[in-house]
Enzyme design. Structure first.
Site, PDB file in Angstrom:
ATOM      1  N   ASP A   1       8.368 -51.312  22.435  1.00 31.60           N
ATOM      2  CA  ASP A   1       8.874 -49.957  22.655  1.00 31.60           C
ATOM      3  C   ASP A   1       8.659 -49.162  21.375  1.00 31.60           C
ATOM      4  O   ASP A   1       8.057 -49.672  20.421  1.00 31.60           O
ATOM      5  CB  ASP A   1      10.364 -49.989  23.071  1.00 31.60           C
ATOM      6  CG  ASP A   1      10.693 -48.861  24.048  1.00 31.60           C
ATOM      7  OD1 ASP A   1      10.497 -47.696  23.689  1.00 31.60           O
ATOM      8  OD2 ASP A   1      11.125 -49.162  25.186  1.00 31.60           O
TER       9      ASP A   1
ATOM     10  N   HIS B   1       6.382 -44.785  25.310  1.00 30.21           N
ATOM     11  CA  HIS B   1       7.176 -45.728  24.515  1.00 30.21           C
ATOM     12  C   HIS B   1       6.258 -46.601  23.654  1.00 30.21           C
ATOM     13  O   HIS B   1       6.429 -47.823  23.584  1.00 30.21           O
ATOM     14  CB  HIS B   1       8.064 -46.583  25.427  1.00 30.21           C
ATOM     15  CG  HIS B   1       9.227 -45.820  26.015  1.00 30.21           C
ATOM     16  ND1 HIS B   1      10.219 -45.270  25.229  1.00 30.21           N
ATOM     17  CD2 HIS B   1       9.544 -45.501  27.292  1.00 30.21           C
ATOM     18  CE1 HIS B   1      11.112 -44.651  26.002  1.00 30.21           C
ATOM     19  NE2 HIS B   1      10.718 -44.769  27.264  1.00 30.21           N
TER      20      HIS B   1
ATOM     21  N   GLU C   1       8.853 -42.734  31.545  1.00 28.48           N
ATOM     22  CA  GLU C   1       9.114 -41.747  30.502  1.00 28.48           C
ATOM     23  C   GLU C   1       7.907 -41.487  29.590  1.00 28.48           C
ATOM     24  O   GLU C   1       7.996 -41.665  28.382  1.00 28.48           O
ATOM     25  CB  GLU C   1      10.321 -42.206  29.663  1.00 28.48           C
ATOM     26  CG  GLU C   1      11.570 -42.374  30.514  1.00 28.48           C
ATOM     27  CD  GLU C   1      12.796 -42.834  29.717  1.00 28.48           C
ATOM     28  OE1 GLU C   1      13.874 -42.281  29.963  1.00 28.48           O
ATOM     29  OE2 GLU C   1      12.669 -43.729  28.857  1.00 28.48           O
TER      30      GLU C   1
ATOM     31  N   GLU D   1      19.902 -50.400  22.546  1.00 28.89           N
ATOM     32  CA  GLU D   1      20.146 -49.382  21.510  1.00 28.89           C
ATOM     33  C   GLU D   1      21.506 -49.568  20.832  1.00 28.89           C
ATOM     34  O   GLU D   1      21.632 -49.449  19.621  1.00 28.89           O
ATOM     35  CB  GLU D   1      20.121 -47.971  22.123  1.00 28.89           C
ATOM     36  CG  GLU D   1      18.753 -47.462  22.471  1.00 28.89           C
ATOM     37  CD  GLU D   1      18.341 -47.773  23.902  1.00 28.89           C
ATOM     38  OE1 GLU D   1      18.873 -48.744  24.481  1.00 28.89           O
ATOM     39  OE2 GLU D   1      17.477 -47.045  24.440  1.00 28.89           O
TER      40      GLU D   1
HETATM   41  C1  ACM Z   1      14.216 -46.981  31.758  1.00 29.07           C
HETATM   42  O1  ACM Z   1      15.439 -47.155  31.788  1.00 29.07           O
HETATM   43  N1  ACM Z   1      13.679 -46.072  30.949  1.00 29.07           N
HETATM   44  C2  ACM Z   1      13.311 -47.734  32.602  1.00 29.07           C
END
Ligand code: ACM
Ligand code: ZN
Length: 760
Positions: free
Chosen positions: A200, A273, A337, A480
């Site tokens: 990521d 990402h 995203e 996170e």
């Molecule tokens: C995600 O939670 N961005 C897959």
């Protein structure tokens, strides 16, 4: 020498304690298996283990499980079972048999216990393994240490073939020892897939020998955000953080999982990402860098360039090694995203769009995924992608992981694509599980144990044929806000156990109070992890606009409360029905069981104004996810940072126009409303907010207009006005419309989030 925040590799050689060695003591003779089996028939009698008990297993495969249960019983009961030859001679025996004529589901098993025999029949090794997990849950140990099992016949097989947990190790990573400990528990609850999110923006965590810069550069970020990303300004810890799993580590985890019937599916994120990868190989980004691994959480504009053939060469090189390490049928290629900001102005990406006759950047993303899919399929594997890969056209063989909701999964199933349901609202374990004020930071949202438990992965919008495409369900663990294993365990357990039952047991057979009873019996297995007891905490909501309802995820506990600001104790008022709240003030409540306080203290502030409980007319209804009742805006409860508890009314791409009818004319001196500005959740402040007053509901006079909402978070708008008599208050908030370029969700509809109209 690099500075390590965590001396990660020091953990690798730790002797991993077997989960089975830590089993505690059982008291009662009940059959409390999680996940709930298809059928449990209690019979009379008891099987007693003794030093004479023999294990009978004929084939090599059956023998492997005999070794497993022997070592378990040796640890747990200090009993050395004898191995029988081809037939048993002992009065009592444990018989493991693979026989696909007696049970057909490859993961199914029959467990039969009589006074003289425990027999586990499985169609395959998985069935034997799961039969043994169930057996381990119902072996009782007396105070003197004798082991026994109540006579019964259990027939069991799963509803879903895919039962997963995902783990992000980019934001924070965990030692392989910790991961193995968690795999033990996952397999104990018959979860069969571990989705390992290895790359990521904040760090690349898998060793790829062909690309050494991934280890030297992409695995390290210079520092890490402190606190929640919604808190501005951002503060950083100044400590370098990083590490990666060597290929040896990976093989070890994959093999360890396989022994426990868990398939490990790797995820390599693309095209978004990708900041960490770009920091190592900047030529793969549209603008060429320099890039650095992200130090905070979010969605970043710099993604793999889709116009550069070197990008695909790199990805193929990475996938070659990944495919060699992971024998799974599926390879997860991410796909979520991915902002199109860079692609829109990148000459290479634009040339690709032209050369390939693509309509736009969404089709470019689709081109990207299809190209990678082709490569993965040429190696005999299949891809899984997050639901964004539906945009611009789905790849022919892709399985969709539906995370933004169930819509992506529903659309994919209708297109005859396989689906794994992971809707964030129901199964994201980085959401809060408790609403106590002192709760440690979590990503956002509120998903208590009961909410996960009640989730049904088969949406009613699908017909029976379409439902067959739902392979299963998975809980996602984004890291996170999980700086260490302690915190991660607090978030994962016991909610993952509820998910295990969602994934294995029939929805119609689920029964939450019964699940809790069985969960209580599991504490002896869960002792080795830092599991949450938030299911005892109290939380509440305004029901019909004027009465406040309190709940705990434990229906059989007693809730006591105060309304005078003091802390509740065992003598405080018992909650028995929703509470009328006539005045502004604070409610405090907690749960008791057998006179002993169980949960943390829950606190709720009420803001009662002239508008509270009055009639509200809405010009447009709010969007389904954030709708609730129209009384939400005047129920005396202000929305908090937990944006999905039902207190915020949300309008996707639409305006708010509400008229409050006070019933009769009153002298008005103050107006107000709450506006939630969370750009990281696509929630935007209005372009313009106005308050208008009217005596007759026809002629309105504007008394206040606001254009600025400075707080990133909750903007509590309050305005004194020149005193004026009015019966009707009209509030208009104009939606931001389309999310601007460069922002999270750019190009999509902004949410307008409002709560609690105040009139004094
Ligand atoms: C995600 O939670 N961005 C897959
Ligand atoms: Zn490009």
């Amino acid at each position: 020498m690099k500075l390590f925040k965590y001396r990660f590799f020091a953990f690798l050689n730790l002797v991993v304690l077997q989960f089975v060695s830590l089993y505690g003591f059982a008291q009662e003779q009940h059959i409390g298996i999680i996940p709930k089996p298809v059928s449990v028939e209690k019979r009379t009698g008891t099987f007693n283990f003794s030093s004479e008990t023999e294990v009978l297993a004929k084939t090599k495969q059956e023998m492997a499980f005999a070794v497993f249960i022997k070592s378990y019983l040796k640890e747990f009961g200090r009993i050395d079972l004898k191995s029988a030859g081809s037939s048993v001679s002992a009065k009592n025996n444990l018989y493991l048999e693979i026989d696909s004529t007696k049970i057909t589901n490859p993961e199914g098993y029959i467990l039969e216990v009589s006074a003289s025999q425990i027999k586990i029949t499985g169609a395959d090794g998985s069935g034997i393994f799961y039969g043994l997990q169930s057996l381990m849950q119902i072996i009782h140990k007396s105070e003197k240490g004798a082991l026994s099992v109540p006579a019964c016949k259990i027939i069991d097989y799963p509803v879903f073939s895919y039962r997963g947990m995902h783990l992000d190790v980019s934001r924070n990573m965990f030692s392989t020892g910790t991961i193995k400990k968690w795999l033990d528990i996952l397999s104990f609850y018959k979860i069969n897939t571990f989705h390992w999110h290895l790359t990521d923006d904040q760090g690349w965590r898998i060793e790829i020998k062909k690309y050494p810069q991934l280890q030297q550069t992409a695995a390290w970020r210079s520092e890490t955000l402190i606190g929640h990303k919604r808190t501005e300004p951002h503060l950083f810890d100044g400590l370098e953080y990083g590490g990666y799993y060597s290929q040896k580590d990976i093989r070890e985890v994959v093999a360890y999982a396989a022994e426990r019937k868990i398939t490990v599916i790797p995820e390599i994120e693309m095209p978004g990402h990708a900041l960490a990868a770009l920091s190592a190989y900047p030529g793969l980004g549209c603008v060429g860098g320099p890039y650095q691994p992200a130090r905070y959480w979010g969605v970043f504009d710099d993604v793999f360039c889709a116009g550069n053939d070197k990008t695909f060469e790199f990805i193929e090189g990475v996938l070659d090694e990944v495919i060699d390490l992971f024998p799974s049928k599926y390879i997860h290629i991410g796909g979520d995203e991915c902002p199109k900001t860079r692609w829109k102005v990148c000459p290479k990406c634009q040339k690709r769009i032209k050369d390939e006759n693509l309509k736009d950047e969404h089709e470019l993303q689709s081109y990207f995924i299809r190209r990678v899919e082709k490569y993965v399929e040429s190696k005999g594997r299949k891809i899984i992608g997050w639901d964004e890969i539906l945009e611009g056209g789905i790849s022919p063989g892709a399985t969709i992981m539906s995370w933004r909701g169930e819509e992506g999964g529903i659309a994919a199933a209708k297109l005859k694509h396989n689906v794994i349901m992971t809707p964030e609202k129901f199964v994201y374990l980085d959401y809060y599980q408790s609403r106590q004020k002192s709760e440690q930071i979590a990503a956002g949202g509120f998903t208590p144990l009961s909410k996960i438990y009640e989730y049904n992965p088969l949406p009613p919008a699908l017909n029976e044929d379409e439902k067959k495409y739902i392979l299963g369900v998975q809980a996602n663990v984004w890291s996170e806000y999980l700086p260490d294993a302690q915190k991660a365990e607090y978030m994962i357990f016991p909610r993952i156990i509820a998910l295990a039952e969602v994934a294995w047991s029939k929805n119609q057979q689920k029964d939450y109070p019964d699940f809790l009873n069985r969960l209580d019996g599991q504490s002896r297995f869960l002792k080795q992890v830092n599991y949450a007891k938030s299911d005892y905490d109290v939380y509440g909501s305004m029901r019909d606009g004027t009465r406040y309802e309190l709940k705990s995820d434990r229906p059989n506990t007693e809730i006591r409360y105060t309304l005078d600001g003091t802390y509740p104790n065992s003598k405080s008022a018992v909650y028995d029905k929703p509470l009328a709240i006539p005045n502004s003030g604070n409610l405090k409540a907690t749960s008791f069981f057998k006179g002993k306080q169980q949960g943390n203290v829950f606190e709720q502030h009420f803001e009662i104004s002239l508008a509270t409980g009055k009639t509200v007319l809405l010009k447009d209804l709010p969007s389904a996810n954030y709708g609730v009742g129209k009384q939400t805006l005047v129920n005396g409860v202000e929305g908090t940072y937990l944006y999905n508890t039902g207190e915020w009314m949300g309008f996707s791409g639409k305006d708010l126009e509400a008229v409050v009818d006070l019933g009769s004319s009153k002298l008005i001196t103050e107006v107000g409303i709450g506006i939630l500005k969370y750009h990281w959740q696509k929630m935007w402040e209005p372009e313009r907010l106005t308050f208008e007053l009217s005596v007759d509901g026809k002629n309105y006079q504007q008394v206040y207009q606001l254009l600025d909402f400075p707080v990133e978070g909750i903007n509590r708008v309050r305005q004194k006005i020149n005193p004026m008599a009015a019966r009707y208050i009209r509030i208009k908030a104009i939606n931001k419309g389309i999310i601007p370029k460069g922002e999270y969700g750019a190009g999509g509809n902004a949410w307008l989030m409002a709560d609690e109209i105040i009139v004094n």
